[in-house]
Design an enzyme around this catalytic site. Sequence first.
Site, PDB file in Angstrom:
ATOM      1  N   CYS A 165      -8.987  -6.806  -7.059  1.00  0.00           N
ATOM      2  CA  CYS A 165      -7.656  -6.251  -6.805  1.00  0.00           C
ATOM      3  C   CYS A 165      -6.611  -7.320  -6.491  1.00  0.00           C
ATOM      4  O   CYS A 165      -5.410  -7.021  -6.470  1.00  0.00           O
ATOM      5  CB  CYS A 165      -7.723  -5.248  -5.670  1.00  0.00           C
ATOM      6  SG  CYS A 165      -8.884  -3.895  -5.975  1.00  0.00           S
ATOM      7  N   HIS A 311      -0.624  -4.067  -3.644  1.00  0.00           N
ATOM      8  CA  HIS A 311      -1.743  -3.384  -4.274  1.00  0.00           C
ATOM      9  C   HIS A 311      -1.822  -1.962  -3.742  1.00  0.00           C
ATOM     10  O   HIS A 311      -1.777  -1.727  -2.530  1.00  0.00           O
ATOM     11  CB  HIS A 311      -3.037  -4.146  -3.988  1.00  0.00           C
ATOM     12  CG  HIS A 311      -4.271  -3.414  -4.376  1.00  0.00           C
ATOM     13  ND1 HIS A 311      -4.427  -2.812  -5.606  1.00  0.00           N
ATOM     14  CD2 HIS A 311      -5.429  -3.168  -3.675  1.00  0.00           C
ATOM     15  CE1 HIS A 311      -5.616  -2.243  -5.665  1.00  0.00           C
ATOM     16  NE2 HIS A 311      -6.235  -2.436  -4.507  1.00  0.00           N
ATOM     17  N   ASN A 341      -6.184   3.903  -6.936  1.00  0.00           N
ATOM     18  CA  ASN A 341      -6.405   2.456  -6.913  1.00  0.00           C
ATOM     19  C   ASN A 341      -6.824   1.994  -8.300  1.00  0.00           C
ATOM     20  O   ASN A 341      -7.944   2.241  -8.728  1.00  0.00           O
ATOM     21  CB  ASN A 341      -7.490   2.129  -5.884  1.00  0.00           C
ATOM     22  CG  ASN A 341      -7.784   0.651  -5.755  1.00  0.00           C
ATOM     23  OD1 ASN A 341      -7.430  -0.147  -6.621  1.00  0.00           O
ATOM     24  ND2 ASN A 341      -8.447   0.267  -4.681  1.00  0.00           N
TER      25      ASN A 341
END
Length: 385
Positions: A165, A311, A341
Site C-alpha cells: 500500500c 492511502h 482498500n
Amino acid sequence: MAGSLALAAQPSVRLASPAIARISRTTIPPAGGSSRPALARPAARRAASDVTAAAAVKLAGVGSSVPEKFLTNDDLAQLVDTNDEWITTRTGIKKRHILAEGESLGDHAAAASRRALEMAGVAAEEVDLIIMATSSPDDLFGSATTVQAAIGASRAAGFDLTAACSGFVMGLVTGAQYIRAGSYKTVLVIGADALSRYIDWRDRSTCILFGDGCGAVVLRERDDGSDACALLGMDMHSDGTGMRHLNCAFSGEGMKPLSNGHASNEGAFRNLHMNGQEVFKFAVRAVPTVIEAALENAGMEKQQIDWLVMHQANMRIMSAAADRLGVPPERVVSNLSQYGNTSAASIPIALDEAVRRGDIQPGEVLAMAGFGAGLSWASAIVRWG
C-alpha cells in the site's frame, strides 16, 4: 443494484524546496509493542535544497480505472456474518469493486494510463519509463511491460515495484528521481492492485476491506523555464519485523524438483493474512509521523498543506492523521466508501477523482502518505500541476 456482483451471477536546476538535514534515531516502534527502535534513521538526511538536479519535475496528468462489478456491504452479508452498519461504522467502506471473469489488472492499468496521458497532453510514444506499483500483477514476472505494449509506449522501459500500500508513493518518488537526474523526461507511475485474488471471502476480518482498481500519474520534466520542482519533500521507511502482521506468503513446498507428490503442482500464494489490531496501531502512529517528516524535508509547515491524499484503508486512521496535522475534514480527499482498500491504487484513484471534480487546483500542495505490508510507510509532499 446495477453493477453489483449479484451472488447468483458473478461473472539541472537547484530545487526550489527549502530543506532539511535531519539527524535522528527516533522511529516508529515496531508493531507488536517492542520498545526497541524499529529501524534507526540514517545519521543525516540530505536537505532537499542541497540537491542540484538536472531538471525539475511536474505532475502533469492523472487517470484511474476500476472494474464495473462491485460488492456492497449487503452482498457481503450473504457470505459472512456481518451487516452494512457494522462494516460502515468500523471502516467507512460501503462497497468495493472486484475484477470480473475475463478482466485483468493490466486492462485497467492501461485504461488509467491512457486517461492520465490524455490529461497531460502526452502521447504514449513520449513515455520514457513506466513504473507499476503492484503486489498482485497478472504475471509473476510483472505487468508493467504488458501495459507498455497495450498503450503503445514503444520507447519506454518498464518495471514493477512491490511495496504494497506504500507502493504508489514510493513509485512516485522513484520516478521523480529519474527526471531530476536528467535520465528521462516523461515517467508514467501506476498504482494497481487486485487483492480480491488473495482474499478469503469467508473471513469477515479481511473480506470487508479490500477492492480492486488502478490509478496512474504522468511525471514530466518542466519545460516552462521554471525551477520549481513538484516533489517538495519525502520520507520513506520499512520495518521487516512487522511482516508477520500483514502478509501473503508463498504456499508451495520446498525441494519441488525431487518430489513425486508435487513436482508438477502449480505455484501459488496463500490468502492474505492480517492482524488488524496491530496494523491499525502501526498506521495510527506512522501516518502523521511520516507526513511530518516529509514536511520537514520540504522545509514546510503543516499549515501549508492544501490537501491530504492518503492511502484509503480505514476512515478512523485518516481522521486521526488529519486531526494531528490540523487539517480540516473537508481538506481530506476520501473515496474509501466507494472503493475500499485498493492498496497501491488508492492514492492515485482518489487523486484522479479530486482533480476531475475541480477540488484540487494547479499549484496546490498535497501531502500524500501510504502505509501497509512490509511493513512500509512513505510520504511525499507534492505540488499539483
